[in-house]
Design a protein around this motif. Sequence first.
Motif, PDB file in Angstrom:
ATOM      1  N   MET A 207       9.747   0.317   3.631  1.00 31.31           N
ATOM      2  CA  MET A 207       9.126  -0.203   2.064  1.00 31.31           C
ATOM      3  C   MET A 207       7.789  -0.369   2.764  1.00 31.31           C
ATOM      4  N   LYS A 208       6.980  -0.453   0.913  1.00 30.53           N
ATOM      5  CA  LYS A 208       5.559  -0.273   1.250  1.00 30.53           C
ATOM      6  C   LYS A 208       4.913  -1.075   1.061  1.00 30.53           C
ATOM      7  N   ARG A 209       4.101  -1.410   1.590  1.00 26.53           N
ATOM      8  CA  ARG A 209       3.408  -3.019   1.379  1.00 26.53           C
ATOM      9  C   ARG A 209       1.664  -2.526   0.473  1.00 26.53           C
ATOM     10  N   TYR A 210       1.749  -2.765  -0.493  1.00 27.95           N
ATOM     11  CA  TYR A 210       0.433  -3.237  -1.170  1.00 27.95           C
ATOM     12  C   TYR A 210      -0.100  -4.868  -0.993  1.00 27.95           C
ATOM     13  N   THR A 211      -1.430  -4.138  -1.089  1.00 24.54           N
ATOM     14  CA  THR A 211      -2.178  -5.517  -1.253  1.00 24.54           C
ATOM     15  C   THR A 211      -3.027  -5.477  -1.748  1.00 24.54           C
ATOM     16  N   LYS A 212      -3.662  -6.278  -2.495  1.00 28.50           N
ATOM     17  CA  LYS A 212      -4.823  -7.174  -3.345  1.00 28.50           C
ATOM     18  C   LYS A 212      -5.335  -8.072  -2.839  1.00 28.50           C
ATOM     19  N   PRO A 213      -6.550  -7.190  -3.286  1.00 24.62           N
ATOM     20  CA  PRO A 213      -7.421  -8.572  -2.515  1.00 24.62           C
ATOM     21  C   PRO A 213      -7.743  -9.937  -3.472  1.00 24.62           C
ATOM     22  N   ILE A 214      -7.688 -11.315  -2.737  1.00 29.44           N
ATOM     23  CA  ILE A 214      -7.531 -12.226  -3.516  1.00 29.44           C
ATOM     24  C   ILE A 214      -9.542 -12.897  -3.086  1.00 29.44           C
TER      25      ILE A 214
END
Length: 140
Positions: free
Chosen positions: A1-8
């Motif tokens: 599964m692919k992880r998506y990261t988004k900066p907070i």
Amino acid sequence: MKRYTKPIHLQELSPHRRADSSLPLINVVFLLLLFLLVSGTLRPPLPDEFAWAETSRDEGAGNIRGGLVLTREGRVWSEGQALESGELADFLIRTAETSDLLTVQVDKRTRMESVATLAAQARSSGIARLTLVTVEADGP
């Protein structure tokens, strides 16, 4: 599964600034200055070279508002303006209609004849009580 990261982006907390404590003091000083300016302009000016008569006892009371000023030469002033004899008679009649008391600020160099003449005119106009406003002398 692919992880998506988004900066907070978190807000930086700045230290709490205290309210400026000198602001109420500035407001009070400003209001005091305003009061002094207004109260200084409300009193009509006295004639040039007016010198208060002096007294040695502190008795009686008088309100100078609406009163007269008797100068050294025997001239009568009201509200910063010199009154002629006809204007003085009208003023005394108007004053007698509202009150039986007249307050007169007296110059210390005024001749007694001038004071007696003004008192007689006031009495004939219907003024029963005459208060002469003076300042307290330094000492005996």
